[in-house]
Design a protein around this motif. Structure first.
Motif: not given
Length: 225
Positions: A210-221
């Motif tokens: 959810k954070k990756a999609v809505l806030e562009n926050k993630h620890q991925g590539t």
């Protein structure tokens, strides 16, 4: 905004427990309040178990693919059940059906489509078909590595790379039913040609997606030019 999430079977259904599906459904509902959302579910361990038995019985890879597709669609149906009325009621069996389902303003959940295409590839092709703004590969690993981290202790995670570099890394992956590559070669080639921004991330925590999609926050590539 339109987002396609490839939800790996190993994160959605490491075991068949309703709580897993409910937790992902809760996060996906929140995302869908702001996004047109497509989910492609993988088969995970169960698919590989079925495929393994099929190989022992001597069936060919096309039949193994069909068996894997059936399992991905079962996972899709369970997730649809958890999402209840907020999901399109059946897993689309084609990209066109998925596109048509957009008119109902529902979360669209599907599994595999045809033999020879992993759910990685389905997600990438679907994203291209519906002109998605981004693709999220929610996997059991935290990103793309320069080599297989399960086999190489010195493997290094890459925070950002181009689609062309992704293709180069994954082209060493064997294409067969039940492959465990983080992104398979066909998916990588589709990402390269479509140029849709893509994230490969650890999806074991639904809130992280959810954070990756809505806030562009993630620890991925991040995969983009």
């Amino acid at each position: 905004m339109t987002t396609v999430i490839n939800l790996g079977g190993s994160v959605l259904a490491p075991s068949l427990e309703k709580e897993n599906f409910e937790e992902y459904a809760n996060s996906l509902r929140e995302i869908a309040k702001q996004e047109q959302l497509f989910i492609v579910t993988g088969g995970g361990v169960k698919a590989r178990e079925y495929i393994g038995v099929a190989r022992e019985l001597g069936v060919n890879e096309a039949v193994c693919d069909k068996i894997g597709i059936d399992v991905t669609r079962l996972n899709a149906r369970l997730l649809i059940s958890a999402l209840k009325s907020e999901a399109y009621p059946d897993p689309p069996k084609s990209y066109k059906e998925a596109e048509n389902a957009m008119a109902l303003d529902k979360i669209i959940v599907m599994g595999g489509v045809i033999p020879g295409q992993s759910t990685d590839a389905v997600a990438a092709i679907l994203a291209e078909y519906v002109q998605a703004d981004q693709i999220i590969f929610a996997t059991s690993v935290n990103g793309v590595y320069d080599k297989d981290p399960n086999l190489n202790g010195d493997a290094k995670k890459i925070d950002k790379l181009s689609p062309t570099k992704l293709v180069k890394i994954v082209m060493e992956t064997e294409i067969k039913a039940g492959s465990k590559a983080v992104v398979d070669p066909l998916a990588a080639k589709v990402i390269e040609r479509s140029k849709i921004p893509t994230v490969v991330m650890n999806g074991k925590d639904p809130e992280a997606i959810k954070k990756a999609v809505l806030e562009n926050k993630h620890q991925g590539t991040i995969i983009e030019d």
